[in-house]
Design a protein around this motif. Structure first.
Motif, PDB file in Angstrom:
ATOM      1  N   VAL A   1     137.441   3.800   0.727  1.00 27.79           N
ATOM      2  CA  VAL A   1     138.439   3.471   1.268  1.00 27.79           C
ATOM      3  C   VAL A   1     138.346   3.867   2.657  1.00 27.79           C
ATOM      4  CG1 VAL A   1     141.003   3.215   1.321  1.00 27.79           C
ATOM      5  CG2 VAL A   1     139.795   3.805  -0.767  1.00 27.79           C
ATOM      6  N   PRO A   2     138.048   2.745   3.477  1.00 31.12           N
ATOM      7  CA  PRO A   2     137.615   3.081   4.892  1.00 31.12           C
ATOM      8  C   PRO A   2     139.002   3.283   5.590  1.00 31.12           C
ATOM      9  CG  PRO A   2     137.710   0.516   4.535  1.00 31.12           C
ATOM     10  CD  PRO A   2     137.920   1.145   3.491  1.00 31.12           C
ATOM     11  N   GLU A   3     138.972   3.955   7.008  1.00 34.42           N
ATOM     12  CA  GLU A   3     139.633   4.122   7.780  1.00 34.42           C
ATOM     13  C   GLU A   3     140.353   3.030   8.217  1.00 34.42           C
ATOM     14  OE1 GLU A   3     138.683   7.447  10.964  1.00 34.42           O
ATOM     15  OE2 GLU A   3     140.105   5.946  12.389  1.00 34.42           O
ATOM     16  N   GLY A   4     141.530   3.066   8.465  1.00 37.65           N
ATOM     17  CA  GLY A   4     142.278   1.860   8.947  1.00 37.65           C
ATOM     18  C   GLY A   4     142.268   0.712   7.774  1.00 37.65           C
ATOM     19  N   ARG A   5     141.850   1.065   6.752  1.00 35.65           N
ATOM     20  CA  ARG A   5     142.152   0.176   5.390  1.00 35.65           C
ATOM     21  C   ARG A   5     141.285  -1.120   5.229  1.00 35.65           C
ATOM     22  NH1 ARG A   5     146.663   3.366   6.664  1.00 35.65           N
ATOM     23  NH2 ARG A   5     147.763   2.233   8.035  1.00 35.65           N
ATOM     24  N   HIS A   6     141.369  -1.742   6.536  1.00 39.45           N
ATOM     25  CA  HIS A   6     140.457  -3.157   6.188  1.00 39.45           C
ATOM     26  C   HIS A   6     140.882  -4.029   5.007  1.00 39.45           C
ATOM     27  CE1 HIS A   6     138.118  -2.042   9.699  1.00 39.45           C
ATOM     28  NE2 HIS A   6     137.978  -0.923   9.260  1.00 39.45           N
ATOM     29  N   LEU A   7     142.077  -4.196   5.066  1.00 37.16           N
ATOM     30  CA  LEU A   7     142.604  -5.359   3.906  1.00 37.16           C
ATOM     31  C   LEU A   7     142.416  -6.709   4.441  1.00 37.16           C
ATOM     32  CD1 LEU A   7     145.869  -3.885   2.902  1.00 37.16           C
ATOM     33  CD2 LEU A   7     143.727  -3.787   1.744  1.00 37.16           C
ATOM     34  N   PHE A   8     142.238  -7.731   3.704  1.00 39.87           N
ATOM     35  CA  PHE A   8     142.466  -9.073   4.182  1.00 39.87           C
ATOM     36  C   PHE A   8     143.790  -9.512   4.395  1.00 39.87           C
ATOM     37  CE2 PHE A   8     138.556  -8.692   1.541  1.00 39.87           C
ATOM     38  CZ  PHE A   8     137.549  -8.885   2.572  1.00 39.87           C
ATOM     39  N   SER A   9     144.177  -9.335   5.728  1.00 41.31           N
ATOM     40  CA  SER A   9     145.730  -9.383   5.871  1.00 41.31           C
ATOM     41  C   SER A   9     146.333 -10.668   5.825  1.00 41.31           C
ATOM     42  CB  SER A   9     145.966  -8.917   7.351  1.00 41.31           C
ATOM     43  OG  SER A   9     145.184  -9.731   8.331  1.00 41.31           O
ATOM     44  N   THR A  10     145.672 -12.019   5.960  1.00 41.58           N
ATOM     45  CA  THR A  10     146.314 -13.151   5.539  1.00 41.58           C
ATOM     46  C   THR A  10     146.403 -13.310   4.121  1.00 41.58           C
ATOM     47  OG1 THR A  10     144.380 -14.324   5.682  1.00 41.58           O
ATOM     48  CG2 THR A  10     145.632 -14.021   7.714  1.00 41.58           C
ATOM     49  N   LEU A  11     145.654 -12.572   3.365  1.00 38.49           N
ATOM     50  CA  LEU A  11     145.685 -12.918   1.583  1.00 38.49           C
ATOM     51  C   LEU A  11     146.694 -12.166   0.861  1.00 38.49           C
ATOM     52  CD1 LEU A  11     141.797 -12.856   0.895  1.00 38.49           C
ATOM     53  CD2 LEU A  11     143.104 -14.894   1.553  1.00 38.49           C
ATOM     54  N   THR A  12     146.941 -12.398  -0.282  1.00 39.19           N
ATOM     55  CA  THR A  12     148.089 -11.627  -0.918  1.00 39.19           C
ATOM     56  C   THR A  12     147.704 -10.274  -1.514  1.00 39.19           C
ATOM     57  OG1 THR A  12     147.510 -12.865  -3.015  1.00 39.19           O
ATOM     58  CG2 THR A  12     149.002 -14.001  -1.801  1.00 39.19           C
ATOM     59  N   VAL A  13     148.374  -9.697  -2.182  1.00 40.92           N
ATOM     60  CA  VAL A  13     147.836  -8.488  -2.740  1.00 40.92           C
ATOM     61  C   VAL A  13     147.168  -8.638  -3.726  1.00 40.92           C
ATOM     62  CG1 VAL A  13     149.047  -6.365  -3.852  1.00 40.92           C
ATOM     63  CG2 VAL A  13     150.180  -7.303  -1.839  1.00 40.92           C
ATOM     64  N   ALA A  14     147.665  -9.437  -4.666  1.00 44.89           N
ATOM     65  CA  ALA A  14     146.600 -10.040  -5.830  1.00 44.89           C
ATOM     66  C   ALA A  14     145.227 -10.250  -5.439  1.00 44.89           C
ATOM     67  CB  ALA A  14     147.327 -10.982  -6.700  1.00 44.89           C
ATOM     68  N   GLU A  15     145.206 -11.042  -4.482  1.00 41.71           N
ATOM     69  CA  GLU A  15     143.852 -11.602  -3.908  1.00 41.71           C
ATOM     70  C   GLU A  15     143.073 -10.336  -3.397  1.00 41.71           C
ATOM     71  OE1 GLU A  15     144.981 -16.191  -2.730  1.00 41.71           O
ATOM     72  OE2 GLU A  15     145.235 -14.489  -1.041  1.00 41.71           O
ATOM     73  N   ASN A  16     143.661  -9.575  -2.611  1.00 42.26           N
ATOM     74  CA  ASN A  16     142.947  -8.401  -2.211  1.00 42.26           C
ATOM     75  C   ASN A  16     142.496  -7.648  -3.221  1.00 42.26           C
ATOM     76  OD1 ASN A  16     142.811  -7.647   0.952  1.00 42.26           O
ATOM     77  ND2 ASN A  16     144.751  -8.748   0.617  1.00 42.26           N
ATOM     78  N   LEU A  17     143.293  -7.345  -4.318  1.00 41.88           N
ATOM     79  CA  LEU A  17     143.091  -6.603  -5.272  1.00 41.88           C
ATOM     80  C   LEU A  17     141.767  -6.953  -6.260  1.00 41.88           C
ATOM     81  CD1 LEU A  17     146.330  -5.107  -6.753  1.00 41.88           C
ATOM     82  CD2 LEU A  17     144.603  -3.861  -5.636  1.00 41.88           C
ATOM     83  N   SER A  18     141.940  -8.497  -6.341  1.00 41.78           N
ATOM     84  CA  SER A  18     140.927  -8.912  -7.466  1.00 41.78           C
ATOM     85  C   SER A  18     139.595  -9.089  -6.544  1.00 41.78           C
ATOM     86  CB  SER A  18     141.263 -10.555  -7.697  1.00 41.78           C
ATOM     87  OG  SER A  18     141.301 -11.279  -6.705  1.00 41.78           O
ATOM     88  N   LEU A  19     139.590  -9.098  -5.409  1.00 45.08           N
ATOM     89  CA  LEU A  19     138.238  -9.096  -4.397  1.00 45.08           C
ATOM     90  C   LEU A  19     137.594  -7.821  -4.637  1.00 45.08           C
ATOM     91  CD1 LEU A  19     139.560 -10.905  -1.071  1.00 45.08           C
ATOM     92  CD2 LEU A  19     137.389 -11.669  -2.869  1.00 45.08           C
ATOM     93  N   GLY A  20     138.399  -6.641  -4.999  1.00 44.09           N
ATOM     94  CA  GLY A  20     137.764  -5.370  -5.272  1.00 44.09           C
ATOM     95  C   GLY A  20     136.746  -5.529  -6.627  1.00 44.09           C
TER      96      GLY A  20
END
Ligand code: ATP
Length: 235
Positions: A82-101
């Motif tokens: 889990v990198p510093e600064g989180r590096h989420l895909f900020s324009t994608l939804t929570v569901a999309e971010n999770l499924s990309l994991g």
């Protein structure tokens, strides 16, 4: 579970890590404390395969050697960063971010089970699945980042300064979830400057100064220790 020994990293002539040795047991929460420039980020990068350690280093996860593997094979071996600064895909939804994991073939098949494990640790995320990640608070984004890493079904979660930029209250809320992750058998290793709050929920801690481990012990002992209080707790 994780056994690190003889880990040194140089940037040119600058020795950023020197002979670091550390272990994390299954289901254990371990924190590496260090001030700015102590070598915390370098340590994380070396474990995740993002910098090359000097010859002689040993990094064993569940008996498998990681020190020569490229970063993507390290994730497959069960280490999730889990990198510093989180590096989420900020324009994608929570569901999309999770499924990309859940991008590994092994983890895609069990994504719905992994998602339930994420909700068990962060119940709030179940109601937020359709929210755009970039609109969440810092603490919520950190939950999504940890949740995304949990979707790879890791043996070890590696957190790079998870409390950075969070208020003490949000940090408390986030850190409270970590024992629930550890209770499922996933080990947690984090690097932090926030000594008091991280030691409060950890089993053990190591002190990193100028690239060297200068102390280690049970978290409860470190919290009491005069040296730690002076160096890290501002007392
Ligand atoms: P911070 O909390 O400020 O990020 P840190 O504990 O993570 O600090 P590192 O980023 O690991 O520390 O840096 C350790 C040392 O290595 C520092 O002296 C830093 O200047 C140096 N260093 C880090 N990255 C590089 C690089 N790419 N090239 C040269 N020196 C570097």
């Amino acid at each position: 579970m994780l056994e690190v020994s003889n880990l040194s990293v140089s940037y040119g002539r600058h020795l950023a890590l020197s002979d670091v040795a550390l272990s994390v047991g299954q289901g254990e929460i371990v924190v590496v404390l260090g001030a700015n420039g102590a070598g915390k980020s370098t340590f994380i990068k070396a474990l995740a395969g993002l910098v090359t350690p000097a010859p002689g280093a040993r990094i064993l996860l569940g008996g498998q050697s990681l020190e020569r593997l490229p970063a993507h094979q390290i994730v497959e071996a069960g280490l999730a960063l889990v990198p510093e600064g989180r590096h989420l895909f900020s324009t994608l939804t929570v569901a999309e971010n999770l499924s990309l994991g859940a991008f590994l073939p092994r983890t895609r098949a069990q994504a719905s089970d992994s998602l339930e494990r994420v909700f068990a640790v962060f119940p709030k995320l179940r109601q937020r699945l359709s929210q755009i990640a970039g609109t969440m608070s810092g603490g919520e984004q950190q939950m999504v980042a940890i949740g995304r890493a949990m979707m790879t079904d890791p043996q070890l979660l590696l957190l790079d300064e998870p409390s950075l930029g969070l208020s003490p209250l949000l940090t408390t809320e986030l850190f409270r979830a970590l024992p629930n992750i550890a209770a499922t058998g996933t080990s947690v290793l984090m690097v932090e400057q926030n000594s008091h709050q991280s030691l409060s929920i950890s089993d053990r801690g190591y002190l990193l100064e100028d690239g060297r481990i200068t102390g280690e012990g049970a978290a409860s002992d470190l919290l009491q220790s005069e040296a730690v209080q002076k160096a890290y707790l501002g007392m």
